[in-house]
Design an enzyme around this catalytic site. Sequence first.
Site, short mmCIF file in Angstrom:
data_model
loop_
_atom_site.label_atom_id
_atom_site.label_comp_id
_atom_site.label_asym_id
_atom_site.label_seq_id
_atom_site.Cartn_x
_atom_site.Cartn_y
_atom_site.Cartn_z
N ASP A 34 -0.15 -9.24 7.01
CA ASP A 34 -1.54 -9.54 6.71
C ASP A 34 -2.23 -8.26 6.27
OD1 ASP A 34 -1.61 -8.34 9.22
OD2 ASP A 34 -3.04 -9.74 10.08
N TYR B 211 -4.62 -4.89 5.80
CA TYR B 211 -5.08 -3.85 6.73
C TYR B 211 -6.43 -4.27 7.32
CZ TYR B 211 -1.58 -0.85 4.46
OH TYR B 211 -0.42 -0.33 3.97
N HIS C 211 11.26 -2.67 9.68
CA HIS C 211 9.91 -2.51 9.12
C HIS C 211 9.58 -1.02 9.01
CE1 HIS C 211 5.52 -2.94 8.84
NE2 HIS C 211 5.76 -4.16 8.43
N PHE D 243 0.85 -3.88 1.68
CA PHE D 243 1.11 -2.46 1.94
C PHE D 243 0.25 -1.52 1.11
CE2 PHE D 243 5.05 -4.63 3.19
CZ PHE D 243 5.16 -4.21 4.51
#
Length: 257
Positions: free
Chosen positions: A94, A96, A215, A107
Amino acid sequence: MDTRETPLFELPEPTPDTTAFPFGHGLAAAVAGGYVAADWAEALAPVEGNMVSLARELERRRSSGERILPAPPDILRAFSRPLSEARVLIMGQDPYPTPGHSMGLSFSALPQVRPLPRSLKNIYLELHEDTGAPIPAHGDLSAWADQGVVLLNRVLTVGAGAAGSHRKLGWEAVTDAAMSALAARGGPLAAILWGKDAQALAPALGPIPIIASAHPSPLSARHGFFGSRPFTRANELLVAAGGAPIDWALPLAVPRA
């Protein structure tokens, strides 16, 4: 972004935002406004009603004082380039949750953001080790999107300061439709899935080849993300399928608007 990313500093006082959500009147209006490419609108047509309902719910929340991120014009940014030009999918979770950071691409951060989000810093470290590309001073990944890298979050909005707060709001149906459209379109196309949440979506991508690793979050980057070479591996898959590679090197500085 993932739920392990938390605001990096005290949240500023919100300024009222009354900008309309560009999908509130349907996909034709979103295409006319330049927010969604026409072929993406066709692919998302089965969930158009969901998107209109989402706009109503987001407006209700905003009217109640919740600050919605990213800014309304950026929410559908991952769909603003043609589906036909997609070459790589990078799935996020989702946006920031820090106001002024998210820009509608997974990202990616708005050019003025300092310091960079920690997951993005790790992505840049791996980018440099994998490709030799220099590390830029900004977090804007638009240059990737311009080449057909679909930077798609699983959930396209979030409440300020509340990571993961819009999960189960209804965005999952929209991004399911997007992944189905990519799978149906086929290659040359590769998917980069970082972390278990992203990797759980692999079945929806059908025959699309997948590059999976830990991740880039500081909590997991040293447990399989660093050294995974996602950028050169994606290019190898594209070339093997008869496509052109991505130029992963980013501009070192983004010109001021």
